[in-house]
Design a protein around this motif. Structure first.
Motif, short mmCIF file in Angstrom:
data_model
loop_
_atom_site.label_atom_id
_atom_site.label_comp_id
_atom_site.label_asym_id
_atom_site.label_seq_id
_atom_site.Cartn_x
_atom_site.Cartn_y
_atom_site.Cartn_z
N ASP A 110 134.31 -6.49 -69.63
CA ASP A 110 133.17 -6.05 -70.24
C ASP A 110 132.09 -7.33 -70.24
OD1 ASP A 110 130.77 -5.05 -71.65
OD2 ASP A 110 132.13 -4.64 -73.40
N LEU A 111 131.14 -7.15 -69.25
CA LEU A 111 130.35 -8.44 -69.06
C LEU A 111 129.37 -8.75 -70.19
CD1 LEU A 111 129.80 -8.44 -65.22
CD2 LEU A 111 131.24 -10.07 -66.66
N LYS A 112 129.15 -7.27 -70.70
CA LYS A 112 127.97 -7.60 -71.88
C LYS A 112 128.69 -8.31 -73.05
CE LYS A 112 124.74 -4.72 -74.55
NZ LYS A 112 124.41 -3.33 -74.74
N ARG A 113 130.01 -7.85 -73.25
CA ARG A 113 130.71 -8.36 -74.48
C ARG A 113 131.02 -9.98 -74.23
NH1 ARG A 113 136.94 -6.98 -76.37
NH2 ARG A 113 137.05 -8.55 -77.95
N LEU A 114 131.26 -10.30 -72.98
CA LEU A 114 131.75 -11.51 -72.89
C LEU A 114 130.19 -12.64 -72.75
CD1 LEU A 114 133.40 -13.87 -71.35
CD2 LEU A 114 132.49 -12.96 -69.29
N ARG A 115 129.27 -11.90 -72.61
CA ARG A 115 127.96 -12.93 -72.87
C ARG A 115 127.63 -12.83 -74.12
NH1 ARG A 115 125.95 -9.63 -68.23
NH2 ARG A 115 125.65 -11.13 -66.62
N GLY A 116 127.95 -12.07 -75.20
CA GLY A 116 127.66 -11.89 -76.43
C GLY A 116 129.00 -13.07 -76.92
N ASP A 117 130.09 -12.82 -76.39
CA ASP A 117 131.11 -13.94 -77.09
C ASP A 117 130.62 -15.27 -76.63
OD1 ASP A 117 132.65 -11.91 -78.26
OD2 ASP A 117 133.81 -11.62 -76.68
N MET A 118 130.34 -15.67 -75.64
CA MET A 118 129.74 -16.77 -75.39
C MET A 118 128.63 -17.16 -75.86
SD MET A 118 131.98 -17.90 -72.77
CE MET A 118 133.34 -16.78 -73.72
N LYS A 119 127.78 -16.46 -76.32
CA LYS A 119 126.44 -16.90 -76.90
C LYS A 119 126.75 -17.44 -78.28
CE LYS A 119 122.62 -14.65 -76.16
NZ LYS A 119 121.45 -13.61 -76.20
N ARG A 120 128.00 -16.55 -78.96
CA ARG A 120 128.31 -16.82 -80.36
C ARG A 120 128.90 -18.24 -80.24
NH1 ARG A 120 133.03 -15.96 -82.30
NH2 ARG A 120 133.76 -14.14 -80.50
N LEU A 121 130.00 -18.33 -79.30
CA LEU A 121 130.64 -19.51 -79.29
C LEU A 121 129.65 -20.73 -79.01
CD1 LEU A 121 133.95 -18.34 -77.30
CD2 LEU A 121 133.82 -18.95 -79.58
N LYS A 122 128.86 -20.71 -78.18
CA LYS A 122 128.04 -21.49 -78.01
C LYS A 122 127.06 -21.95 -79.31
CE LYS A 122 123.78 -23.05 -75.24
NZ LYS A 122 122.95 -22.87 -73.97
N ALA A 123 126.55 -21.02 -80.14
CA ALA A 123 126.03 -21.28 -81.37
C ALA A 123 126.93 -22.07 -82.43
CB ALA A 123 125.41 -20.17 -81.86
N ALA A 124 128.19 -21.69 -82.36
CA ALA A 124 128.97 -22.36 -83.22
C ALA A 124 129.06 -23.97 -82.68
CB ALA A 124 130.40 -21.76 -83.29
N ARG A 125 129.36 -23.97 -81.42
CA ARG A 125 129.35 -25.48 -80.86
C ARG A 125 128.34 -26.24 -81.29
NH1 ARG A 125 127.99 -27.09 -75.64
NH2 ARG A 125 127.94 -25.11 -75.03
N VAL A 126 127.10 -25.65 -81.08
CA VAL A 126 125.83 -26.55 -81.39
C VAL A 126 125.90 -26.82 -82.65
CG1 VAL A 126 123.31 -26.40 -81.11
CG2 VAL A 126 124.40 -25.46 -79.42
N ALA A 127 126.05 -26.00 -83.53
CA ALA A 127 126.19 -26.13 -85.07
C ALA A 127 127.08 -27.04 -85.66
CB ALA A 127 126.25 -24.69 -85.74
N SER A 128 128.25 -27.27 -84.71
CA SER A 128 129.36 -28.10 -85.14
C SER A 128 128.74 -29.57 -85.54
CB SER A 128 130.45 -28.20 -84.27
OG SER A 128 131.31 -29.07 -84.38
N PRO A 129 129.25 -30.32 -86.51
CA PRO A 129 129.00 -31.79 -86.59
C PRO A 129 129.44 -32.88 -85.65
CG PRO A 129 130.51 -31.04 -88.15
CD PRO A 129 130.42 -29.82 -87.52
N ILE A 130 130.66 -32.24 -84.86
CA ILE A 130 131.06 -33.18 -84.05
C ILE A 130 130.20 -33.63 -82.84
CG2 ILE A 130 132.99 -33.22 -82.10
CD1 ILE A 130 134.63 -31.31 -83.88
N GLY A 131 130.08 -34.75 -82.59
CA GLY A 131 129.15 -35.50 -81.75
C GLY A 131 127.74 -35.55 -82.10
N LYS A 132 127.22 -35.06 -83.15
CA LYS A 132 125.85 -35.20 -83.95
C LYS A 132 125.81 -36.58 -84.48
CE LYS A 132 124.35 -30.41 -84.48
NZ LYS A 132 123.89 -29.57 -85.55
N ILE A 133 124.39 -37.11 -84.41
CA ILE A 133 124.32 -38.45 -85.34
C ILE A 133 124.29 -37.90 -86.79
CG2 ILE A 133 122.43 -40.06 -85.68
CD1 ILE A 133 121.37 -39.79 -82.78
N LYS A 134 125.02 -38.77 -87.41
CA LYS A 134 125.23 -38.54 -88.82
C LYS A 134 124.27 -39.12 -89.67
CE LYS A 134 129.72 -36.93 -87.80
NZ LYS A 134 129.69 -37.01 -86.31
N THR A 135 124.63 -40.73 -89.68
CA THR A 135 123.91 -41.66 -90.60
C THR A 135 122.86 -42.45 -89.69
OG1 THR A 135 125.71 -43.40 -90.36
CG2 THR A 135 125.61 -41.80 -92.17
N GLY A 136 123.40 -42.65 -88.30
CA GLY A 136 122.27 -43.31 -87.57
C GLY A 136 122.83 -44.79 -87.39
N ALA A 137 123.74 -45.18 -87.97
CA ALA A 137 124.36 -46.52 -88.09
C ALA A 137 124.70 -47.09 -86.72
CB ALA A 137 125.41 -46.61 -89.12
#
Length: 159
Positions: A4-31
């Motif tokens: 189901d390509l529609k479901r696959l696109r939805g799953d990928m969009k959800r996983l991408k949003a979770a990855r972007v929201a993740s603190p891993i790799g983000k600048i935390k303090t700027g030190a």
């Protein structure tokens, strides 16, 4: 099996949003960025002026450079950050040298301006047929042995 390509696109969009929201790799303090941008000067303070990493870290902490969840920068953390930045710079420098070597080699070009292709061929010794026979004929192992024996018969004496 159909997917189901529609479901696959939805799953990928959800996983991408979770990855972007993740603190891993983000600048935390700027030190790290502050230390990276002032790396040479910090090295100079340590080597030439004789300041310890703890003293430098205290000075940075007094100016608001923090680590983790707003804690003041420590000498141990500053040393680790300096090491990581140095290691990363050396690794990138090594990759740049390898990349430059591939760009240094000139391409051979033909008269019409196209890049020449390098061809590979066998040496003359490898091209000649065994025992002087025609190349498309199959030579048995026994024939090969007899041919080699005949070449060295003078060394073996009479039979």
């Amino acid at each position: 099996m159909d997917i189901d390509l529609k479901r696959l696109r939805g799953d990928m969009k959800r996983l991408k949003a979770a990855r972007v929201a993740s603190p891993i790799g983000k600048i935390k303090t700027g030190a790290t960025e502050i230390i990276r941008s002032n790396f040479d000067e910090l090295e100079r303070l340590h080597r030439e002026d004789g300041a310890t990493w703890t003293e430098i870290a205290s000075g940075l902490a007094a100016q608001g450079v923090t680590q983790g969840k707003g804690q003041p920068l420590t000498g141990r953390r500053l040393t680790a950050l300096m090491h990581n930045i140095r290691t990363r710079a050396e690794k990138l420098k090594g990759k740049a040298i390898v990349r430059d070597r591939t760009q240094i080699l000139p391409e051979r070009s033909q008269k019409d301006g196209r890049t020449a292709r390098k061809t590979v061929s066998l040496s003359p010794e490898m091209n000649r047929p065994l025992g002087g026979s025609v190349p498309d004929q199959t030579i048995s192992e026994d024939e090969i042995r007899r041919t080699e024996l005949a070449k060295h018969a003078h060394l073996l004496g009479k039979r």
